[in-house]
Design a protein around this motif. Structure first.
Motif, PDB file in Angstrom:
ATOM      1  N   ARG A 124       0.862  -1.188   0.000  1.00 46.36           N
ATOM      2  CA  ARG A 124       0.000   0.000   0.000  1.00 46.36           C
ATOM      3  C   ARG A 124       0.898   1.237   0.000  1.00 46.36           C
ATOM      4  O   ARG A 124       1.886   1.304   0.734  1.00 46.36           O
ATOM      5  CB  ARG A 124      -0.913  -0.021   1.229  1.00 46.36           C
ATOM      6  N   TRP A 125       0.568   2.212  -0.835  1.00 41.67           N
ATOM      7  CA  TRP A 125       1.383   3.415  -0.947  1.00 41.67           C
ATOM      8  C   TRP A 125       0.495   4.628  -0.718  1.00 41.67           C
ATOM      9  O   TRP A 125      -0.310   4.989  -1.567  1.00 41.67           O
ATOM     10  CB  TRP A 125       2.038   3.504  -2.319  1.00 41.67           C
ATOM     11  N   GLY A 126       0.640   5.234   0.439  1.00 38.49           N
ATOM     12  CA  GLY A 126      -0.163   6.416   0.768  1.00 38.49           C
ATOM     13  C   GLY A 126      -1.624   6.045   0.916  1.00 38.49           C
ATOM     14  O   GLY A 126      -1.976   4.927   1.303  1.00 38.49           O
ATOM     15  N   ASP A 127      -2.493   7.011   0.586  1.00 43.38           N
ATOM     16  CA  ASP A 127      -3.934   6.806   0.734  1.00 43.38           C
ATOM     17  C   ASP A 127      -4.630   6.455  -0.571  1.00 43.38           C
ATOM     18  O   ASP A 127      -5.854   6.301  -0.580  1.00 43.38           O
ATOM     19  CB  ASP A 127      -4.576   8.075   1.315  1.00 43.38           C
ATOM     20  N   ALA A 128      -3.901   6.347  -1.655  1.00 34.48           N
ATOM     21  CA  ALA A 128      -4.577   6.175  -2.933  1.00 34.48           C
ATOM     22  C   ALA A 128      -4.024   5.073  -3.831  1.00 34.48           C
ATOM     23  O   ALA A 128      -4.719   4.622  -4.730  1.00 34.48           O
ATOM     24  CB  ALA A 128      -4.546   7.495  -3.697  1.00 34.48           C
ATOM     25  N   GLN A 149      -5.944   2.024  -4.806  1.00 32.70           N
ATOM     26  CA  GLN A 149      -6.301   1.252  -3.610  1.00 32.70           C
ATOM     27  C   GLN A 149      -7.773   0.887  -3.653  1.00 32.70           C
ATOM     28  O   GLN A 149      -8.594   1.616  -4.191  1.00 32.70           O
ATOM     29  CB  GLN A 149      -6.052   2.095  -2.351  1.00 32.70           C
ATOM     30  N   LEU A 150      -8.073  -0.243  -3.054  1.00 38.68           N
ATOM     31  CA  LEU A 150      -9.453  -0.694  -2.909  1.00 38.68           C
ATOM     32  C   LEU A 150     -10.015  -0.133  -1.600  1.00 38.68           C
ATOM     33  O   LEU A 150      -9.325   0.578  -0.864  1.00 38.68           O
ATOM     34  CB  LEU A 150      -9.491  -2.219  -2.905  1.00 38.68           C
ATOM     35  N   ALA A 151     -11.234  -0.501  -1.283  1.00 38.35           N
ATOM     36  CA  ALA A 151     -11.869  -0.054  -0.042  1.00 38.35           C
ATOM     37  C   ALA A 151     -11.040  -0.472   1.169  1.00 38.35           C
ATOM     38  O   ALA A 151     -10.376  -1.507   1.161  1.00 38.35           O
ATOM     39  CB  ALA A 151     -13.272  -0.633   0.052  1.00 38.35           C
ATOM     40  N   GLU A 152     -11.081   0.335   2.186  1.00 30.67           N
ATOM     41  CA  GLU A 152     -10.418   0.059   3.465  1.00 30.67           C
ATOM     42  C   GLU A 152      -8.902  -0.082   3.344  1.00 30.67           C
ATOM     43  O   GLU A 152      -8.272  -0.780   4.132  1.00 30.67           O
ATOM     44  CB  GLU A 152     -11.028  -1.178   4.126  1.00 30.67           C
ATOM     45  N   GLY A 153      -8.297   0.534   2.333  1.00 37.12           N
ATOM     46  CA  GLY A 153      -6.848   0.516   2.191  1.00 37.12           C
ATOM     47  C   GLY A 153      -6.273  -0.796   1.705  1.00 37.12           C
ATOM     48  O   GLY A 153      -5.066  -1.001   1.761  1.00 37.12           O
ATOM     49  N   ARG A 154      -7.107  -1.669   1.190  1.00 36.15           N
ATOM     50  CA  ARG A 154      -6.620  -2.952   0.656  1.00 36.15           C
ATOM     51  C   ARG A 154      -6.094  -2.762  -0.759  1.00 36.15           C
ATOM     52  O   ARG A 154      -6.507  -1.863  -1.472  1.00 36.15           O
ATOM     53  CB  ARG A 154      -7.738  -3.999   0.662  1.00 36.15           C
ATOM     54  N   CYS A 155      -5.198  -3.667  -1.135  1.00 29.83           N
ATOM     55  CA  CYS A 155      -4.650  -3.641  -2.489  1.00 29.83           C
ATOM     56  C   CYS A 155      -5.079  -4.862  -3.294  1.00 29.83           C
ATOM     57  O   CYS A 155      -5.184  -4.786  -4.511  1.00 29.83           O
ATOM     58  CB  CYS A 155      -3.120  -3.591  -2.436  1.00 29.83           C
ATOM     59  N   LEU A 156      -5.287  -5.983  -2.629  1.00 25.09           N
ATOM     60  CA  LEU A 156      -5.614  -7.227  -3.324  1.00 25.09           C
ATOM     61  C   LEU A 156      -7.050  -7.642  -3.045  1.00 25.09           C
ATOM     62  O   LEU A 156      -7.545  -7.500  -1.928  1.00 25.09           O
ATOM     63  CB  LEU A 156      -4.669  -8.344  -2.872  1.00 25.09           C
ATOM     64  N   VAL A 157      -7.695  -8.178  -4.055  1.00 20.34           N
ATOM     65  CA  VAL A 157      -9.056  -8.698  -3.932  1.00 20.34           C
ATOM     66  C   VAL A 157      -8.966 -10.147  -3.483  1.00 20.34           C
ATOM     67  O   VAL A 157      -8.078 -10.886  -3.906  1.00 20.34           O
ATOM     68  CB  VAL A 157      -9.784  -8.626  -5.299  1.00 20.34           C
ATOM     69  N   GLY A 158      -9.854 -10.551  -2.624  1.00 20.88           N
ATOM     70  CA  GLY A 158      -9.904 -11.951  -2.215  1.00 20.88           C
ATOM     71  C   GLY A 158      -9.089 -12.224  -0.975  1.00 20.88           C
ATOM     72  O   GLY A 158      -8.640 -11.325  -0.262  1.00 20.88           O
ATOM     73  N   ALA A 159      -8.895 -13.525  -0.744  1.00 18.69           N
ATOM     74  CA  ALA A 159      -8.206 -13.977   0.471  1.00 18.69           C
ATOM     75  C   ALA A 159      -6.705 -13.710   0.388  1.00 18.69           C
ATOM     76  O   ALA A 159      -6.076 -13.973  -0.624  1.00 18.69           O
ATOM     77  CB  ALA A 159      -8.455 -15.463   0.685  1.00 18.69           C
ATOM     78  N   THR A 160      -6.186 -13.173   1.468  1.00 15.34           N
ATOM     79  CA  THR A 160      -4.741 -13.007   1.598  1.00 15.34           C
ATOM     80  C   THR A 160      -4.328 -13.733   2.865  1.00 15.34           C
ATOM     81  O   THR A 160      -5.163 -14.086   3.694  1.00 15.34           O
ATOM     82  CB  THR A 160      -4.334 -11.523   1.693  1.00 15.34           C
TER      83      THR A 160
END
Length: 165
Positions: A124-128, A149-160
């Motif tokens: 994650r890089w910054g807020d965007a 960025q996705l919702a809630e500061g996530r970067c990847l979709v699905g299970a991590t």
């Protein structure tokens, strides 16, 4: 249009024919290069060839500015025997300065214990923005990109998986 055998030749046609004849004569008279003769060797001057500088992590830079170092690290791990290990990508990124607390990684294995076709990891890089990498047999070569960025500061979709090491 055909010319009659005894018809006069126009000035334009005569000029074109003369120019073509002169060009053929000049070409025929010019010396041909001697392929057996090698050119004189130039004086050998040693030149310093600097290796290209490796990209450097810049914590104050933008995601786009840090993409080259993210990509270089991804390619280095991909070229190693650890290419299928998510932990190897995370550890290598941490080693150059990226913050482990801002990373995500997908599992290395499927739910039935097989190697995944695609492994993703991110910072994650910054807020965007996010730096995102994807590797695996289905991708061929590593793929890296700056993504929103996705919702809630996530970067990847699905299970991590937790990065708890």
């Amino acid at each position: 249009m055909l010319r009659r055998p005894n018809a006069p030749v126009s000035r334009t046609t005569r000029g074109v024919l003369t120019a073509a004849a002169v060009a053929m004569l000049l070409t025929a008279c010019s010396p041909t290069p001697n392929p057996s003769r090698s050119p004189e060797p130039a004086e050998s001057v040693p030149t310093a060839t600097a290796a290209p500088e490796a990209p450097v992590y810049d914590p104050a830079g933008t995601a786009e500015a840090n993409l080259p170092v993210f990509t270089a690290v991804t390619q280095q791990v991909w070229a190693s025997e650890q290419r299928a290990s998510g932990r190897a990508y995370i550890d290598a990124l941490v080693a150059v300065g990226f913050d482990r607390a801002l990373m995500q990684v997908t599992p290395d294995e499927t739910t039935v214990g097989n190697a995944v076709e695609s492994l993703q990891f991110s910072v994650r890089w910054g807020d965007a923005h996010c730096l995102v990498g994807q590797v695996g047999p289905s991708t061929g070569e590593p793929v890296t990109a700056v993504m929103a960025q996705l919702a809630e500061g996530r970067c990847l979709v699905g299970a991590t998986r937790p990065i708890d090491w």
